[in-house]
Design a protein around this motif. Structure first.
Motif: not given
Lengths: 155, 796
Positions: A137-142
């Motif tokens: 959630q914080r880095l790899l996807m929105n």
């Protein structure tokens, strides 16, 4: 009509710089215990063709023959790694997917109806589902445009 | 498929519910106006109609705040009525300056100025703040994609030649625990935005050659993304018209549910539920846009269409509504090419799917246009006709689903009267550290290093290197210059017509920190900075035009609007004093974040970006900021004052202060004109403007960019008032100042030329790497090497 899933990833002898960057970002988040991150681009190809044709698409279009390899039909997973897959939600414009349709057609291959793209990550090290969700959630996807799914290592 | 919206019987509460739940962002007064209009028609509006009105009347599309009447009050002054900020302060400045080389201002999608006998230049800067807050990569990419389409939609279409981008983010070291609910981390926004701009610009083959990146905690929930594009257009392709009978043709991408409500969404505040607004997200496809450019420029050169505009905010509704404003139009939505089935007519009409243009094509030219589009593999679809009915008529499968009078749509909006108040804030002031105990051992070496390493000043090379700035082959001065190509250039210079020596300079000025003291001074400093950057590389005030981009908090609040009035007034005062007209501009308001659980409300710092464009007769006169030869003299041009309010020096010590740099445009204009002449006569080897961090930072940057040390003395600095404090001399951010490098052989000529302008010799370029500065008393106050300074600057 068949649905093919193709994973394109760096050969073991080639450094996966994207993966290394993600590993740094994970450390930045204050998360330790992960030793390595490998990445792949995933193509979900819908079309009426057979494995030989898929090999041509993999070799001539999707993978860089010097640095990359591809796999389809089977996942390129190990028993010891966590895997995470991120893909677009239905209806979200997938420009790379659209270009891939054109690329396949330009190779003279007929029968491709749709391509969607996504990303796959393999994590080596100590991890649990909660941490993996934080990383996703914080880095790899929105979540506005993407969904994710993951798998723990085989026991 | 089409809904009737029951408003005839609605009371005020119900009207507001319709506006809110439909995401229309219409005020009660506006809803009542719509109710009254449909009352006279004795029917309810359809969803297509009310959506069309909401989009046309949105702040984003019609700029209500800049057009409305404002009742302004300021402590100790008589209240004042301002009849439109835009006409009073921006447009009036341009009219009074009346430059003959302004071809088209404020009327088309971008401003147009003359370039040479064959071509004109178009320039536009847009913001894409709200989408970038939600999905940084897609939001920023479509921001640059959108502003490129603005150039393409100006006149009959300009060829995009250069991108600029300026970003404002929250602090990169923000702890996750302090992140406002529902917002992405500034680092994540930073990476996504940079990647989005990079992938769009690079893939379209347009150099991204100018920009800036700023950080402030108040941008965390509301990052700012300014995207600009310069285009080149033949002089005989700058005007457009639409005739009844012309076909409405959509060119480019298919229509999906992307970006529905973008226009109205950007006219509202963000809150912690905004992250889930999936439908407003737009995803870009630069390859598609490149094909559109290729097809349209061929069609333009063959005169196949009469008018063109881009589908930006509001989609077809906005594009067709604007093109047909004077005559009328009818469209058939079922003819639009869709990405997938199931869109309601109003969704097709309002969709902000990217990479679409609308052109007006005389029917006899359609076949030829279609041939070009087929050859470039671009979809073109006829979906309507321009008419002489003065109405906007929307059909779906043979049924009329919207029928609006152009007059009501474009002129029916009730203009609000708004209140504005400005009260000068008071901050604790910081005293010079030159006084008090232990002064004799005081050194400013650490301060200088700390300033160079602070996020706003530090090198942005890691970002700039991701952008292609060499593509198209015309770049004369890159964003990075110097002996190792890593020093910070003041502005970029390019030659859009290869083989010609005529050049274009693009620069920017932005200084939100001064807004904390006085938005008037912030705006004035932004203009001065943009112009300094133009002059520093060899440009002249005479041939410079400006763009304004205001990013503000909620203008319905009197204090925010008061700040806007102050800034707009500065735009008029300073632009007229320098004689530099505004040719285009844009505003993005409502940049506020509301936490729905705590009710906490936070606005961004009032931020004005000034972009400058200058035509340069001969690129051979361009100079860069890196020092060139040991033994050369370093001069300061322009007076220094003790002006550290909002400065970076105060900032690293935790102060804001109250004395932001004042603006003295009389002095500044004379200084810049004289310096321009000196540069164009070849007497100046390098030139750098003094901005963030003052003379200290400017000198350090020149030295390490050139690879030579410097030996300087502060008693050479000309001052406009008595300043004893070395730190104030070194780090004051007074406007209209430059550092220049002069060869000994030109020293006398240069000094004679500058007579009457405040200037002084600061020292020399040395052939070692030592960087030393002596204070006013002769004491060594900075002693370090250019390598130490450079690594501090690059350590970001």
């Amino acid at each position: 009509m068949k649905n093919w899933k193709v994973e394109v990833y760096y050969k073991p002898e080639v450094p996966d710089t994207v993966g290394q960057g993600i590993l740094e970002d994970i450390t930045d988040l204050g998360i330790n215990g992960i030793d390595a991150v490998r990445t792949a681009t995933v193509y979900w190809i819908e079309g009426s063709f057979e494995a030989e044709t898929m090999d041509r698409i993999g070799t001539e279009l999707l993978a860089d023959p010097i640095t990359q390899a591809y796999a389809f039909g089977t996942d390129n997973d190990t028993d010891t790694d966590w895997t995470l897959e991120v893909q677009f939600k239905p209806g979200v414009t997938d420009a790379v997917g659209d270009s891939t349709v054109k690329g396949i057609t330009d190779l003279g291959i007929a029968g491709v109806t749709a391509v969607r793209t996504g990303n796959k990550y393999w994590f080596t090290g100590t991890l649990n589902t909660e941490v993996l969700e934080t990383i996703a959630q914080r880095l790899l996807m929105n979540e506005v445009i993407q969904t994710f799914s993951y798998q723990a290592p085989k026991p | 498929m089409v809904k009737e919206i029951e408003i005839l019987t609605a009371d005020d509460a119900e009207l507001m519910r319709i506006s809110r739940e439909g995401m229309l962002s219409l005020s009660l007064n506006e809803m009542q106006t719509i109710q009254a209009h449909f009352g006279t028609l004795e029917r309810n509006p359809t969803d297509v109609e009310i959506e069309t009105i909401a989009q046309t009347w949105s702040e984003h599309c019609v700029h209500k705040t800049f057009k409305s009447t404002i009742l302004y009050s300021e402590e100790g002054k008589a209240p004042e009525q301002i009849d439109g900020l835009f006409s009073t302060f921006i447009q009036r400045a341009t009219e009074e300056i009346a430059k003959p080389w302004c071809v088209s201002v404020f009327s088309d999608n971008a401003g147009i100025i003359e370039f040479d006998e064959q071509f004109n230049l178009v320039f536009k800067v847009e913001t894409h703040n709200h989408p970038s807050a939600i999905e940084p990569y897609g939001g920023a990419g479509t921001g640059i994609g959108g502003v490129i389409r603005d150039s393409l939609g100006t006149g009959l279409g300009a060829k995009p030649i250069l991108n600029t981008d300026v970003f404002c983010f929250g602090m990169p070291d923000t702890p996750y625990t302090q992140l406002p609910k529902g917002t992405l981390h500034p680092k994540r926004v930073f990476k996504g935005v940079v990647a989005g701009v990079r992938d769009y610009g690079n893939r379209m083959g347009i150099p991204t050659a100018n920009g800036a990146i700023l950080f402030d905690a108040r941008y965390t929930a509301n990052p700012l993304v300014f995207c600009g594009n310069v285009g080149l257009i033949p002089r005989n392709r700058c005007e457009k018209s639409v005739e009844p009978g012309d076909l409405v043709v959509a060119i480019g991408g298919q229509t999906g549910r992307d970006g529905i409500h973008g226009a109205t969404f950007s006219s509202a505040e963000l809150d912690d539920t905004s992250e889930s607004l999936g439908s407003v997200v737009q995803i870009g496809n630069p390859i598609m846009e490149k094909k559109i450019v290729d097809a349209l420029l061929q069609a333009r050169d063959r005169n196949l269409y009469r008018s063109i505009t881009d589908c930006g905010a509001g989609g077809f509704s906005s594009a067709v509504g604007e093109m047909g404003e004077e005559i009328g139009a009818e469209v058939h939505l079922e003819r639009v090419s869709l990405k997938y089935e199931g869109l309601a007519p109003w969704e097709i009409w309002l969709s902000e799917a990217q990479e679409r243009m609308v052109i007006a094509v005389p029917p006899e030219n359609l076949d030829e246009l279609m041939e070009i589009c087929a050859a470039e593999v671009v979809e073109a679809t006829v979906f309507g006709t321009f008419t002489d009915t003065q109405r906007l008529q929307v059909f779906y499968e043979g049924t009329i689903v919207g029928d609006l009078e152009m007059e009501f749509l474009h002129h029916g909006l009730p203009m609000p009267v708004k209140e504005a108040v400005w009260e000068p804030p008071k901050h604790p002031d910081m005293a010079s550290r030159d006084r008090g105990i232990g002064v004799e051992n005081l050194s400013y070496t650490k301060d200088l290093e700390q300033l160079l390493a602070s996020p706003n000043i530090a090198s942005k090379e890691s970002v700039i290197r991701q952008y292609d700035h060499g593509v198209q082959g015309g770049m004369v001065i890159n964003p990075l210059v110097g002996v190792e190509n890593d020093g910070p250039s003041d502005a970029c210079v390019t030659t859009p017509v290869l083989g010609s020596r005529k050049g274009v300079i693009v620069a920017n000025g932005i200084n939100p920190k001064y807004s904390d003291v006085d938005p008037y001074l912030s705006a004035a400093a932004a203009i001065d900075e943009a112009l300094r950057n133009v002059v520093a590389v060899g440009g002249t005030l005479e041939k410079t035009a400006l763009l304004d981009n205001f990013c503000w908090g909620n203008p319905d609040k009197p204090d925010r609007l008061g700040e806007l009035v102050r800034a707009a007034r500065a735009c008029y005062d300073i632009a007229t004093a320098y004689g530099t007209p505004f040719i285009s501009g844009k505003d993005s308001l409502y940049n506020e974040y509301r936490d729905t659980t705590t009710g906490e409300q936070r606005a961004i710092p009032s931020t004005l970006l000034i972009s400058a464009i200058c035509v340069m007769p001969d690129i051979q006169n361009a100079v860069t900021m890196d020092v060139k030869t040991p033994g050369n003299f370093i001069y300061v041009v322009g007076n220094t004052y003790a002006e550290l309010g909002g400065s970076h020096y105060f900032n690293i010590h935790g102060f804001v202060g109250n004395t932001a740099p004042a603006i003295r445009p009389g002095e500044g204009k004379l200084t810049m004109e004289r310096l321009s002449a000196a540069i164009n006569r070849g007497w100046v080897r390098s030139c750098h403007d003094c901005s963030e961090g003052g003379i200290g930072v400017a000198a350090a940057e020149m030295a390490f960019a050139g690879g030579y040390g410097m030996s300087l003395r502060l008693d050479g600095i000309p001052t406009g008032e008595d300043i004893d404090a070395d730190d104030f001399l070194l780090f004051s951010e007074s406007n209209s100042r430059f550092l220049v490098e002069i060869e000994p052989q030109h020293q006398q000529t240069y000094q004679n030329h500058m007579a009457g302008i405040p200037f002084g010799c600061l020292g020399t370029v040395s052939d070692t790497s030592e960087f030393v500065i002596k204070g006013k008393s002769g004491r060594l106050i900075v002693e370090t090497s250019i390598h130490t300074l450079k690594s501090a600057w690059q350590d970001f």
